[in-house]
Design a protein around this motif. Sequence first.
Motif, PDB file in Angstrom:
ATOM      1  N   SER A   1       0.852  -1.191   0.000  1.00 31.34           N
ATOM      2  CA  SER A   1       0.000   0.000   0.000  1.00 31.34           C
ATOM      3  C   SER A   1       0.887   1.240   0.000  1.00 31.34           C
ATOM      4  O   SER A   1       1.798   1.368   0.826  1.00 31.34           O
ATOM      5  CB  SER A   1      -0.908   0.020   1.228  1.00 31.34           C
ATOM      6  N   ILE A   2       0.619   2.150  -0.923  1.00 27.46           N
ATOM      7  CA  ILE A   2       1.365   3.408  -0.970  1.00 27.46           C
ATOM      8  C   ILE A   2       1.024   4.273   0.237  1.00 27.46           C
ATOM      9  O   ILE A   2       1.892   4.895   0.846  1.00 27.46           O
ATOM     10  CB  ILE A   2       1.076   4.147  -2.287  1.00 27.46           C
ATOM     11  N   SER A   3      -0.245   4.310   0.614  1.00 31.19           N
ATOM     12  CA  SER A   3      -0.659   5.162   1.739  1.00 31.19           C
ATOM     13  C   SER A   3      -0.063   4.670   3.056  1.00 31.19           C
ATOM     14  O   SER A   3       0.385   5.469   3.883  1.00 31.19           O
ATOM     15  CB  SER A   3      -2.190   5.215   1.826  1.00 31.19           C
TER      16      SER A   3
ATOM     17  N   SER B   1       4.516   8.217  -4.264  1.00 29.76           N
ATOM     18  CA  SER B   1       4.126   7.895  -5.644  1.00 29.76           C
ATOM     19  C   SER B   1       5.131   8.455  -6.647  1.00 29.76           C
ATOM     20  O   SER B   1       5.455   7.810  -7.647  1.00 29.76           O
ATOM     21  CB  SER B   1       2.732   8.464  -5.938  1.00 29.76           C
TER      22      SER B   1
ATOM     23  N   ALA C   1       3.615   5.511   3.119  1.00 31.66           N
ATOM     24  CA  ALA C   1       3.799   6.944   3.362  1.00 31.66           C
ATOM     25  C   ALA C   1       3.643   7.259   4.844  1.00 31.66           C
ATOM     26  O   ALA C   1       4.436   8.018   5.429  1.00 31.66           O
ATOM     27  CB  ALA C   1       2.786   7.738   2.541  1.00 31.66           C
ATOM     28  N   GLU C   2       2.629   6.667   5.465  1.00 28.30           N
ATOM     29  CA  GLU C   2       2.390   6.893   6.892  1.00 28.30           C
ATOM     30  C   GLU C   2       3.545   6.375   7.737  1.00 28.30           C
ATOM     31  O   GLU C   2       3.996   7.034   8.684  1.00 28.30           O
ATOM     32  CB  GLU C   2       1.089   6.210   7.305  1.00 28.30           C
TER      33      GLU C   2
ATOM     34  N   GLN D   1       1.725  11.029   0.689  1.00 24.70           N
ATOM     35  CA  GLN D   1       1.486   9.957  -0.289  1.00 24.70           C
ATOM     36  C   GLN D   1       1.990  10.335  -1.684  1.00 24.70           C
ATOM     37  O   GLN D   1       2.533   9.487  -2.409  1.00 24.70           O
ATOM     38  CB  GLN D   1      -0.003   9.625  -0.321  1.00 24.70           C
ATOM     39  N   SER D   2       1.839  11.599  -2.060  1.00 29.72           N
ATOM     40  CA  SER D   2       2.272  12.021  -3.395  1.00 29.72           C
ATOM     41  C   SER D   2       3.787  11.891  -3.558  1.00 29.72           C
ATOM     42  O   SER D   2       4.287  11.614  -4.658  1.00 29.72           O
ATOM     43  CB  SER D   2       1.845  13.470  -3.650  1.00 29.72           C
TER      44      SER D   2
END
Length: 286
Positions: free
Chosen positions: A17-19, A33, A22-23, A29-30
């Motif tokens: 998961s990208i989100s 990506s 990121a967390e 998140q950007s």
Amino acid sequence: MESLELRIFREVAFEKSISKAAEKMGYVQSNISSHIRNLETELGAVLFIRHSKGVTLTDSGKKLLDYADQVVALLDTAKNQFQMNKPSIKIGATQTIAAYRLPVWLSEYKRQFPDVDFSILTQLQPDLIKNVVEGNLDCAFVYTQFSHPKLTPAFLYSEKLAIIAPPKLKSDDIAFQPIVSSNVPGCPLSDILQNWISKRTPQKPNIIQFDTVESIIQAVSLGIGISLLPVSVLPNAEKHNLQVVQSDDIGTVDIQLLARQNYGNPCLGEFIEIIQSSFRGANISD
């Protein structure tokens, strides 16, 4: 291809998961990506399949993950080797010394030797001595002179002592107050104060114990009792609403810096020099 991009890629692959990646990494998140797109553009391959539940590695992504694991592991090993070789000093101290004298010396040490890491461990005196003997500490400050076949006194100084009492307490009443002291076993200050009181009255004082110097000072300022502390701990007696009483028959307490025999850490020698410099040209007990 940068190491950060490989670390981000590995985290996304692990989290699926990208989100979530990121967390976990503290990025927006950007940003995650964007790094993944840079990798895909540079390699000319799609690394993840995006879907509603997250992402899944493609065959190209699985291939890159093998290389990324090896590269990141090698980089981490190299970093750890350099950190292991970085000069450092491990210092032990009782709570009172660590809270007042030590920060001044360490501040000067850090100014002169900014690349040296140091750590401070506050423990009971027997534990400090044990850790120096076992090599877990380079040195430790302890009360009174102490002899051990594996240890050497690297530095010795005396601390002038003073009684602290509530501000409005009459001098004739000081010896009849409860003693507010540290709850650390083996601290000599309570014994010294009790001996001072015993010369003035046969009445045994009540002893009230606290776990920090700050709480002892606060308790005395509120009228709970009297205490005995090094003068160096009391630069702002009026600020703390205290009465400071010095007596010729209280004297001083010896504090020594213990180190292993023939200590080989040059950082310790530099630290000792800074302590010695702080006392040069002045009365060591002031």
